[in-house]
Write an enzyme that holds these catalytic residues in place. Sequence first.
Site, PDB file in Angstrom:
ATOM      1  N   ILE A  46       1.066  -5.222 -35.338  1.00 38.77           N
ATOM      2  CA  ILE A  46       0.291  -4.439 -34.273  1.00 38.77           C
ATOM      3  C   ILE A  46       0.745  -4.812 -32.962  1.00 38.77           C
ATOM      4  O   ILE A  46       0.177  -6.021 -32.569  1.00 38.77           O
ATOM      5  CB  ILE A  46      -1.272  -4.508 -34.955  1.00 38.77           C
ATOM      6  CG1 ILE A  46      -1.337  -3.850 -36.210  1.00 38.77           C
ATOM      7  CG2 ILE A  46      -1.850  -3.502 -33.877  1.00 38.77           C
ATOM      8  CD1 ILE A  46      -2.667  -4.003 -36.733  1.00 38.77           C
ATOM      9  N   GLU A  47       1.147  -4.255 -32.058  1.00 36.66           N
ATOM     10  CA  GLU A  47       1.691  -4.458 -30.489  1.00 36.66           C
ATOM     11  C   GLU A  47       0.670  -3.963 -29.864  1.00 36.66           C
ATOM     12  O   GLU A  47      -0.436  -3.267 -30.029  1.00 36.66           O
ATOM     13  CB  GLU A  47       3.028  -4.232 -30.465  1.00 36.66           C
ATOM     14  CG  GLU A  47       4.164  -4.546 -31.355  1.00 36.66           C
ATOM     15  CD  GLU A  47       5.490  -4.625 -30.880  1.00 36.66           C
ATOM     16  OE1 GLU A  47       5.716  -3.571 -30.204  1.00 36.66           O
ATOM     17  OE2 GLU A  47       6.161  -5.104 -31.387  1.00 36.66           O
ATOM     18  N   GLU A  58       2.342 -10.555 -40.987  1.00 37.55           N
ATOM     19  CA  GLU A  58       2.028 -11.647 -42.281  1.00 37.55           C
ATOM     20  C   GLU A  58       0.234 -12.047 -41.892  1.00 37.55           C
ATOM     21  O   GLU A  58      -0.310 -12.142 -42.720  1.00 37.55           O
ATOM     22  CB  GLU A  58       2.710 -13.135 -41.870  1.00 37.55           C
ATOM     23  CG  GLU A  58       4.150 -12.754 -42.317  1.00 37.55           C
ATOM     24  CD  GLU A  58       5.075 -12.502 -40.823  1.00 37.55           C
ATOM     25  OE1 GLU A  58       4.507 -11.580 -40.260  1.00 37.55           O
ATOM     26  OE2 GLU A  58       6.402 -12.876 -40.810  1.00 37.55           O
TER      27      GLU A  58
HETATM   28  N1  THU Z   1       6.765 -10.113 -35.942  1.00 38.65           N
HETATM   29  C1  THU Z   1       5.921 -10.144 -37.051  1.00 38.65           C
HETATM   30  O1  THU Z   1       5.367  -9.157 -37.531  1.00 38.65           O
HETATM   31  N2  THU Z   1       6.325 -11.177 -38.047  1.00 38.65           N
HETATM   32  C2  THU Z   1       7.259 -12.254 -37.692  1.00 38.65           C
HETATM   33  O2  THU Z   1       6.859 -13.305 -38.469  1.00 38.65           O
HETATM   34  C3  THU Z   1       7.784 -12.134 -36.548  1.00 38.65           C
HETATM   35  C4  THU Z   1       7.767 -11.134 -35.564  1.00 38.65           C
HETATM   36  C5  THU Z   1       6.704  -9.153 -35.023  1.00 38.65           C
HETATM   37  C6  THU Z   1       5.801  -9.213 -33.891  1.00 38.65           C
HETATM   38  C7  THU Z   1       6.349  -8.098 -32.815  1.00 38.65           C
HETATM   39  O3  THU Z   1       5.760  -6.905 -33.122  1.00 38.65           O
HETATM   40  C8  THU Z   1       7.678  -8.118 -33.479  1.00 38.65           C
HETATM   41  O4  THU Z   1       7.787  -8.569 -34.643  1.00 38.65           O
HETATM   42  C9  THU Z   1       8.803  -8.551 -32.312  1.00 38.65           C
HETATM   43  O5  THU Z   1       8.624  -9.780 -32.266  1.00 38.65           O
END
Ligand code: THU
Length: 137
Positions: A46-47, A58
């Site tokens: 979720i950004e 995770e």
């Molecule tokens: N991201 C994850 O969801 N899990 C990880 O272990 C690494 C990165 C997501 C965060 C962000 O929304 C996107 O991947 C790019 O970094």
Amino acid sequence: MISVNSKALLALAEEARLASYSPYSGITVGAALLTATGKVYRGANIENASYTPTVCAERVAFFKAITDGERDFIAIAIAGGENGKPSKEDFPPCGVCRQVMTEFCKADFRVIWGNGDKITDKTLGELLPFSFDKNNL
Ligand code: THU
């Protein structure tokens, strides 16, 4: 002891990936967390427009499980890649997520990522050796 079907858990992570909110990076990530009672908690990244509040898939899965009272975990599967494309073989969890896993899991907790062609299956102990945890306080 519950057994882990890596392929099936990855398929659930791939499904969870569909719920990703990632308009800024275009990277969609799904996670499927297996508990000792056989339940699976899903999460997706979720950004945020302010970037730093972004939460990885995770951790979303872990925090959902923790707030449901779960404390005993067996494995997590992670599926990640660019929006609209199949998940990448190489999508290991970030360091912050490894630290969160360390808070709630033992060294034999399994961390699985990849896709149908290639699956990587490691233990948390392999991914974060010499970790800092409650025993260091
Ligand atoms: N991201 C994850 O969801 N899990 C990880 O272990 C690494 C990165 C997501 C965060 C962000 O929304 C996107 O991947 C790019 O970094």
